[in-house]
Design an enzyme around this catalytic site. Sequence first.
Site, short mmCIF file in Angstrom:
data_model
loop_
_atom_site.label_atom_id
_atom_site.label_comp_id
_atom_site.label_asym_id
_atom_site.label_seq_id
_atom_site.Cartn_x
_atom_site.Cartn_y
_atom_site.Cartn_z
N ARG A 38 0.81 -1.20 0.00
CA ARG A 38 0.00 0.00 0.00
C ARG A 38 0.86 1.27 0.00
O ARG A 38 1.97 1.27 0.54
CB ARG A 38 -0.99 0.02 1.16
CG ARG A 38 -0.45 0.06 2.56
CD ARG A 38 0.00 -1.26 3.14
NE ARG A 38 -0.89 -2.38 2.99
CZ ARG A 38 -1.90 -2.66 3.81
NH1 ARG A 38 -2.13 -1.91 4.86
NH2 ARG A 38 -2.67 -3.70 3.63
N ASP A 49 -2.88 3.78 10.88
CA ASP A 49 -3.62 2.98 11.86
C ASP A 49 -3.77 3.74 13.16
O ASP A 49 -2.77 4.22 13.72
CB ASP A 49 -2.85 1.68 12.15
CG ASP A 49 -2.95 0.67 11.02
OD1 ASP A 49 -3.95 0.70 10.28
OD2 ASP A 49 -2.02 -0.14 10.88
#
Length: 162
Positions: A94, A99
Amino acid sequence: MSNDGWCAIGLGSNLGDSKAILTGAIERLKIHPQIELLAVSSWYLTAPIGPPQPDYVNGCATIETSLTPLDLLDVLQSIEAEFGRVRQEVWGARTLDLDLLLYGDRIIDLPILQIPHPHMCDRAFVLIPLAEIAPDRIEPSSGESIATLAKKLESSGVKLLL
Ligand code: ROI
């Protein structure tokens, strides 16, 4: 801002100019009116966990925010989208992964958001950068400090990016 709004965010990228993408993401956090950037770790070059794919650049940031957890999640996902993230395979490469690792000492278990991040305690690419900027914070599921958790992990796949 309430002092419950301390958060830790994990950043990762293994597609494109990863360091520039991560620095760009930090800039986006910095200019958000409801986010105060507190600290950013060094960047690390890390061996991929999961299927074979390029090495990652990982790091962590700590912020203070008046956003709710779900509103902060929205902000993180829109920054990911802005940097061209296309969600394909769950464990695939990615351009940008943001997060939400910790939100104060809250434990949240919703289908779209689990805090603390369910895998953070076994990922050296998360705990080693986070231990740089928040060693004494307690991970509320284990009750242990970030520094203690980081020391338990095998860390040979996590190298400072020079
Ligand atoms: N591996 C590393 N080293 N760094 C990551 O950020 C990362 N992110 C992921 C998976 C695929 C689990 N592996 C990773 O999502």
